[in-house]
Design a protein around this motif. Sequence first.
Motif, PDB file in Angstrom:
ATOM      1  N   SER A 256      21.923  31.383  -0.630  1.00 17.51           N
ATOM      2  CA  SER A 256      21.450  32.059   0.575  1.00 17.51           C
ATOM      3  C   SER A 256      22.604  32.226   1.546  1.00 17.51           C
ATOM      4  O   SER A 256      23.380  31.276   1.761  1.00 17.51           O
ATOM      5  CB  SER A 256      20.334  31.264   1.253  1.00 17.51           C
ATOM      6  OG  SER A 256      20.018  31.840   2.512  1.00 17.51           O
ATOM      7  N   VAL A 257      22.712  33.396   2.125  1.00 16.47           N
ATOM      8  CA  VAL A 257      23.741  33.620   3.144  1.00 16.47           C
ATOM      9  C   VAL A 257      23.553  32.648   4.304  1.00 16.47           C
ATOM     10  O   VAL A 257      24.519  32.272   4.975  1.00 16.47           O
ATOM     11  CB  VAL A 257      23.756  35.097   3.606  1.00 16.47           C
ATOM     12  CG1 VAL A 257      22.545  35.411   4.470  1.00 16.47           C
ATOM     13  CG2 VAL A 257      25.057  35.441   4.305  1.00 16.47           C
ATOM     14  N   ASN A 258      22.345  32.192   4.510  1.00 13.39           N
ATOM     15  CA  ASN A 258      22.065  31.246   5.598  1.00 13.39           C
ATOM     16  C   ASN A 258      22.603  29.845   5.330  1.00 13.39           C
ATOM     17  O   ASN A 258      22.648  29.022   6.248  1.00 13.39           O
ATOM     18  CB  ASN A 258      20.570  31.199   5.883  1.00 13.39           C
ATOM     19  CG  ASN A 258      20.070  32.510   6.436  1.00 13.39           C
ATOM     20  OD1 ASN A 258      20.774  33.179   7.190  1.00 13.39           O
ATOM     21  ND2 ASN A 258      18.881  32.917   6.045  1.00 13.39           N
ATOM     22  N   ASP A 259      23.043  29.590   4.104  1.00 11.43           N
ATOM     23  CA  ASP A 259      23.643  28.288   3.807  1.00 11.43           C
ATOM     24  C   ASP A 259      24.941  28.073   4.580  1.00 11.43           C
ATOM     25  O   ASP A 259      25.445  26.956   4.652  1.00 11.43           O
ATOM     26  CB  ASP A 259      23.900  28.126   2.307  1.00 11.43           C
ATOM     27  CG  ASP A 259      22.628  27.855   1.534  1.00 11.43           C
ATOM     28  OD1 ASP A 259      21.587  27.557   2.156  1.00 11.43           O
ATOM     29  OD2 ASP A 259      22.672  27.957   0.290  1.00 11.43           O
ATOM     30  N   ARG A 260      25.458  29.132   5.185  1.00 11.35           N
ATOM     31  CA  ARG A 260      26.664  28.954   6.007  1.00 11.35           C
ATOM     32  C   ARG A 260      26.388  28.019   7.183  1.00 11.35           C
ATOM     33  O   ARG A 260      27.314  27.496   7.784  1.00 11.35           O
ATOM     34  CB  ARG A 260      27.198  30.306   6.476  1.00 11.35           C
ATOM     35  CG  ARG A 260      26.298  31.044   7.460  1.00 11.35           C
ATOM     36  CD  ARG A 260      26.848  32.461   7.713  1.00 11.35           C
ATOM     37  NE  ARG A 260      26.079  33.204   8.672  1.00 11.35           N
ATOM     38  CZ  ARG A 260      25.031  33.982   8.392  1.00 11.35           C
ATOM     39  NH1 ARG A 260      24.602  34.079   7.148  1.00 11.35           N
ATOM     40  NH2 ARG A 260      24.411  34.653   9.333  1.00 11.35           N
ATOM     41  N   TYR A 261      25.115  27.827   7.496  1.00  6.64           N
ATOM     42  CA  TYR A 261      24.730  26.933   8.579  1.00  6.64           C
ATOM     43  C   TYR A 261      24.370  25.523   8.075  1.00  6.64           C
ATOM     44  O   TYR A 261      24.110  24.637   8.874  1.00  6.64           O
ATOM     45  CB  TYR A 261      23.514  27.491   9.328  1.00  6.64           C
ATOM     46  CG  TYR A 261      23.714  28.889   9.849  1.00  6.64           C
ATOM     47  CD1 TYR A 261      24.762  29.201  10.707  1.00  6.64           C
ATOM     48  CD2 TYR A 261      22.854  29.911   9.466  1.00  6.64           C
ATOM     49  CE1 TYR A 261      24.952  30.499  11.172  1.00  6.64           C
ATOM     50  CE2 TYR A 261      23.028  31.209   9.930  1.00  6.64           C
ATOM     51  CZ  TYR A 261      24.081  31.491  10.789  1.00  6.64           C
ATOM     52  OH  TYR A 261      24.254  32.757  11.242  1.00  6.64           O
ATOM     53  N   ALA A 262      24.347  25.352   6.776  1.00 11.10           N
ATOM     54  CA  ALA A 262      23.918  24.083   6.187  1.00 11.10           C
ATOM     55  C   ALA A 262      25.010  23.021   6.289  1.00 11.10           C
ATOM     56  O   ALA A 262      26.194  23.326   6.457  1.00 11.10           O
ATOM     57  CB  ALA A 262      23.554  24.287   4.713  1.00 11.10           C
ATOM     58  N   SER A 263      24.587  21.802   6.149  1.00  8.93           N
ATOM     59  CA  SER A 263      25.533  20.700   6.060  1.00  8.93           C
ATOM     60  C   SER A 263      26.288  20.819   4.736  1.00  8.93           C
ATOM     61  O   SER A 263      25.715  21.197   3.712  1.00  8.93           O
ATOM     62  CB  SER A 263      24.774  19.371   6.100  1.00  8.93           C
ATOM     63  OG  SER A 263      25.638  18.314   5.772  1.00  8.93           O
ATOM     64  N   SER A 264      27.557  20.473   4.760  1.00 13.12           N
ATOM     65  CA  SER A 264      28.358  20.518   3.529  1.00 13.12           C
ATOM     66  C   SER A 264      27.729  19.694   2.417  1.00 13.12           C
ATOM     67  O   SER A 264      27.819  20.051   1.242  1.00 13.12           O
ATOM     68  CB  SER A 264      29.769  19.999   3.796  1.00 13.12           C
ATOM     69  OG  SER A 264      30.445  20.843   4.686  1.00 13.12           O
ATOM     70  N   SER A 265      27.078  18.600   2.784  1.00 11.84           N
ATOM     71  CA  SER A 265      26.487  17.726   1.771  1.00 11.84           C
ATOM     72  C   SER A 265      25.272  18.360   1.084  1.00 11.84           C
ATOM     73  O   SER A 265      24.828  17.874   0.052  1.00 11.84           O
ATOM     74  CB  SER A 265      26.099  16.387   2.398  1.00 11.84           C
ATOM     75  OG  SER A 265      25.114  16.577   3.397  1.00 11.84           O
ATOM     76  N   ASP A 266      24.750  19.442   1.653  1.00 15.04           N
ATOM     77  CA  ASP A 266      23.607  20.119   1.044  1.00 15.04           C
ATOM     78  C   ASP A 266      24.004  21.032  -0.114  1.00 15.04           C
ATOM     79  O   ASP A 266      23.152  21.465  -0.884  1.00 15.04           O
ATOM     80  CB  ASP A 266      22.847  20.955   2.082  1.00 15.04           C
ATOM     81  CG  ASP A 266      22.116  20.102   3.095  1.00 15.04           C
ATOM     82  OD1 ASP A 266      21.903  18.894   2.829  1.00 15.04           O
ATOM     83  OD2 ASP A 266      21.767  20.639   4.166  1.00 15.04           O
ATOM     84  N   ILE A 267      25.278  21.365  -0.230  1.00 11.40           N
ATOM     85  CA  ILE A 267      25.757  22.268  -1.277  1.00 11.40           C
ATOM     86  C   ILE A 267      26.216  21.414  -2.448  1.00 11.40           C
ATOM     87  O   ILE A 267      27.145  20.606  -2.321  1.00 11.40           O
ATOM     88  CB  ILE A 267      26.920  23.155  -0.764  1.00 11.40           C
ATOM     89  CG1 ILE A 267      26.550  23.845   0.544  1.00 11.40           C
ATOM     90  CG2 ILE A 267      27.341  24.154  -1.841  1.00 11.40           C
ATOM     91  CD1 ILE A 267      25.358  24.757   0.499  1.00 11.40           C
ATOM     92  N   GLN A 268      25.556  21.587  -3.588  1.00  8.14           N
ATOM     93  CA  GLN A 268      25.815  20.760  -4.757  1.00  8.14           C
ATOM     94  C   GLN A 268      26.788  21.433  -5.726  1.00  8.14           C
ATOM     95  O   GLN A 268      26.704  22.626  -5.983  1.00  8.14           O
ATOM     96  CB  GLN A 268      24.498  20.456  -5.479  1.00  8.14           C
ATOM     97  CG  GLN A 268      23.482  19.730  -4.600  1.00  8.14           C
ATOM     98  CD  GLN A 268      24.006  18.402  -4.106  1.00  8.14           C
ATOM     99  OE1 GLN A 268      24.508  17.595  -4.883  1.00  8.14           O
ATOM    100  NE2 GLN A 268      23.896  18.164  -2.809  1.00  8.14           N
ATOM    101  N   GLU A 269      27.684  20.635  -6.258  1.00  6.27           N
ATOM    102  CA  GLU A 269      28.716  21.133  -7.173  1.00  6.27           C
ATOM    103  C   GLU A 269      28.119  21.878  -8.368  1.00  6.27           C
ATOM    104  O   GLU A 269      28.654  22.904  -8.788  1.00  6.27           O
ATOM    105  CB  GLU A 269      29.589  19.968  -7.661  1.00  6.27           C
ATOM    106  CG  GLU A 269      30.704  20.381  -8.599  1.00  6.27           C
ATOM    107  CD  GLU A 269      31.851  21.114  -7.908  1.00  6.27           C
ATOM    108  OE1 GLU A 269      32.502  21.942  -8.575  1.00  6.27           O
ATOM    109  OE2 GLU A 269      32.098  20.869  -6.720  1.00  6.27           O
ATOM    110  N   GLY A 270      27.018  21.401  -8.903  1.00  3.66           N
ATOM    111  CA  GLY A 270      26.397  22.072 -10.054  1.00  3.66           C
ATOM    112  C   GLY A 270      25.986  23.499  -9.730  1.00  3.66           C
ATOM    113  O   GLY A 270      26.188  24.410 -10.526  1.00  3.66           O
ATOM    114  N   ALA A 271      25.428  23.687  -8.558  1.00  5.35           N
ATOM    115  CA  ALA A 271      25.032  25.036  -8.135  1.00  5.35           C
ATOM    116  C   ALA A 271      26.259  25.905  -7.922  1.00  5.35           C
ATOM    117  O   ALA A 271      26.244  27.104  -8.236  1.00  5.35           O
ATOM    118  CB  ALA A 271      24.200  24.963  -6.856  1.00  5.35           C
ATOM    119  N   VAL A 272      27.326  25.309  -7.414  1.00  9.58           N
ATOM    120  CA  VAL A 272      28.554  26.077  -7.187  1.00  9.58           C
ATOM    121  C   VAL A 272      29.097  26.601  -8.509  1.00  9.58           C
ATOM    122  O   VAL A 272      29.528  27.756  -8.603  1.00  9.58           O
ATOM    123  CB  VAL A 272      29.608  25.238  -6.424  1.00  9.58           C
ATOM    124  CG1 VAL A 272      30.914  26.004  -6.284  1.00  9.58           C
ATOM    125  CG2 VAL A 272      29.076  24.835  -5.058  1.00  9.58           C
TER     126      VAL A 272
END
Length: 140
Positions: free
Chosen positions: A101-117
């Motif tokens: 989601s483009v809105n993930d730019r507002y998320a905490s870094s810890s919310d972004i998981q390496e597997g999804a990346v």
Amino acid sequence: MNPDFADAAERHWEDAHFLHQDGRIANADHLLGLSAECSLKAIMLGLGMQLNETTGAPAVGRHRVHIDKLWDEFQTFATDRDGARYAAILSGASAPFDGWSVNDRYASSSDIQEGAVWVHVCGAGIARTCLQEAMLDGVL
């Protein structure tokens, strides 16, 4: 504004990889989505997508979306405009940006998981390959 989607796609791709290698996966992930989006919009423009003359954005609302929605829309658009070859390249991947989601730019870094990346790295790579094929074919 006259957008240069192909240039933006490459710039976002390169920066995403730089950030990913540096362990900054949240911003890398954001740029991977933008790179894929710009790759597909570059091809769509080459296949006849219309732009708003004032803003430079796609004129049709369903084309003025981010990669989480554009992936499927691109396949329909390309197939309808003699670009089935490009749609076929994407069809091998099952909507890799569904969770992006483009809105993930507002998320905490810890919310972004390496597997999804890594899923997004693969998806952006497919979109980039598609763009490179369109360039070789003279679509852009």
